[in-house]
Scaffold this motif. Structure first.
Motif, PDB file in Angstrom:
ATOM      1  N   CYS A  43      -8.302 -16.998 -42.464  1.00  0.00           N
ATOM      2  CA  CYS A  43      -8.078 -18.415 -42.143  1.00  0.00           C
ATOM      3  C   CYS A  43      -7.055 -19.055 -43.086  1.00  0.00           C
ATOM      4  O   CYS A  43      -6.985 -20.289 -43.191  1.00  0.00           O
ATOM      5  N   SER A  70     -16.613 -18.873 -48.781  1.00  0.00           N
ATOM      6  CA  SER A  70     -16.617 -17.877 -47.714  1.00  0.00           C
ATOM      7  C   SER A  70     -16.409 -16.490 -48.329  1.00  0.00           C
ATOM      8  O   SER A  70     -16.094 -16.368 -49.523  1.00  0.00           O
ATOM      9  N   GLN A  86     -14.204 -17.837 -36.654  1.00  0.00           N
ATOM     10  CA  GLN A  86     -14.606 -18.528 -37.882  1.00  0.00           C
ATOM     11  C   GLN A  86     -14.751 -20.032 -37.624  1.00  0.00           C
ATOM     12  O   GLN A  86     -13.946 -20.629 -36.908  1.00  0.00           O
ATOM     13  N   PHE A 111     -15.575 -23.951 -39.507  1.00  0.00           N
ATOM     14  CA  PHE A 111     -15.612 -24.755 -40.732  1.00  0.00           C
ATOM     15  C   PHE A 111     -16.912 -25.547 -40.697  1.00  0.00           C
ATOM     16  O   PHE A 111     -17.081 -26.461 -39.883  1.00  0.00           O
ATOM     17  N   ILE A 154     -16.995 -21.415 -44.566  1.00  0.00           N
ATOM     18  CA  ILE A 154     -16.394 -20.785 -43.388  1.00  0.00           C
ATOM     19  C   ILE A 154     -17.292 -19.628 -42.991  1.00  0.00           C
ATOM     20  O   ILE A 154     -17.544 -18.719 -43.790  1.00  0.00           O
TER      21      ILE A 154
END
Length: 391
Positions: A230, A222, A204, A206, A265
């Protein structure tokens, strides 16, 4: 004062300096010339391979059976077992310095282009663009594939069944979040087969857009599973920013186009497709998090040498039914890799078992085990035998 001394920019180069510069450049020049020569060879060989792929397509079209021709059935161009064998051979003979998996990915793209020359294959997947299912599709079929994003798993099954897409890619299991029930349920009402699998490490990122004001972030988009994966990282780094669950990571990335105060994300494919910047990478709490995807289609797949078989079993409602079903696997030396339970609709309190096992249905011990199960249950359906994930 001489003319030379009067012009400070006019200099006479020392012959020894000229020779030293030439000597310094000559090894690099020689190496580049070798690279150029190899590039020509590689280029010609790739085109030679592509021409052979075209010859294969011509042969398949010429040898299609009369029965298939009358029913307008096209020859099969994509052979999962053949591609798995080629990729495994690439990794086995590789001697470096390129890593085995990276070398196999190079060949994956060459094979993708060659298959596109033989007969373009439309691949349906759970969209939108930028999801991990999209990434799995590109990993398995290569970037030359004609991809078709769809809104739901049911849509993917429907389009493959209708022939609008040749194959479909759907998620089935995540190592952290468990099984994807919608995919298992899809097989209960479909005659499609499993013809392959993909395993994708889930990393993942950002993401922010070029116009994002990072100091003023107030919202993070997300998919709910990605937010869960996360959670700890977000608690430490952005504890006070609103987390908004959306339908997919692709949708999360798309929303940043028109918002300056939001982040998303999502994975690498979403970052590329929506031209986003990775402010932080690999922020998942579990670095070994992996999702397994299934390739669905119509045809049976021949053995590749390293295969799995998936079946769905409808059991009688009685005590000890599951133990009875699993016993033949042990007796015939078949290793079960996973088992999942789903309600058998519309029957109340009735269940079906999805079982994955090592081996191909053409293997004697796998066939014997399944045939031993049949008299014990209401129904056994073979969902498919297919190559294990290679990359």
């Amino acid at each position: 004062m001489s003319e030379q001394s009067a012009n400070p920019q006019t200099t006479t180069q020392n012959p020894e300096e000229t020779n030293a510069a030439a000597t310094e450049q000559s090894p690099l020049t020689a190496l580049r010339e070798q690279i150029d020569a190899l590039d020509i060879q590689i280029h010609n060989m790739i085109n030679d391979r592509a021409k052979l792929a075209q010859d294969v397509a011509i042969y398949k079209k010429q040898t299609v059976s009369d029965a298939d021709a009358k029913s307008h059935k096209n020859p099969i161009f994509y052979r999962p077992e053949r591609e798995a064998q080629v990729l495994k051979a690439v990794m086995e003979r590789n001697t470096g310095p390129i890593a085995d998996d990276k070398m196999a990915r190079l060949f994956r793209e060459i094979m993708s282009v060659c298959l596109d020359l033989e007969a373009p294959q439309r691949i349906a997947f759970l969209g939108p663009i930028g999801t991990f299912t999209h990434a799995a599709t590109l990993k398995h079929f290569g970037k030359a594939a004609d991809t078709m994003p769809l809104a739901t798993i049911t849509d993917v099954f429907r389009e493959v069944e209708a022939g609008t897409a040749a194959y479909g890619v759907v998620p089935v299991e995540n190592s952290s979040e468990g099984v994807v029930n919608h995919t298992l349920d899809g097989f209960l009402s479909s005659t499609l087969k499993i013809i392959g699998e993909v395993e994708l490490p889930i990393h993942q990122n950002f993401l922010v857009a070029e116009h994002t004001k990072v100091d003023s972030l107030s919202r993070i988009y997300s998919h709910q599973q990605s937010l869960a994966q996360c959670r700890h990282w977000l608690d430490v780094n952005f504890p006070n920013i609103e987390r908004v669950a959306v339908s997919s990571n692709g949708e999360a990335a798309r929303r940043l186009k028109n918002e300056w105060h939001s982040a998303a994300i999502a994975g690498d494919v979403a970052a590329v497709e929506y031209d986003l910047h990775k402010l932080y990478e690999n922020i998942e709490d579990n670095p070994s998090n992996t999702t397994r995807f299934l390739i669905i289609g119509h045809e049976a797949v021949a053995p590749s040498g390293q295969d799995k078989t998936s079946i769905v079993v409808s059991a009688h409602d009685k005590a000890g039914a599951l133990i009875e079903i699993l016993k033949p696997l042990s007796e015939h030396g078949v290793s079960m890799t996973s088992i999942e339970t789903r309600p058998e609709r519309p029957n109340k309190w009735a269940y079906v078992f999805f079982i994955d096992m090592d081996g191909h249905i053409d293997d004697a011990n796998v066939t014997a085990a399944i045939e031993a199960i049949r008299p014990m249950v209401k129904d056994v359906r073979i969902l498919g035998s297919y190559p294990k994930a290679v990359l």
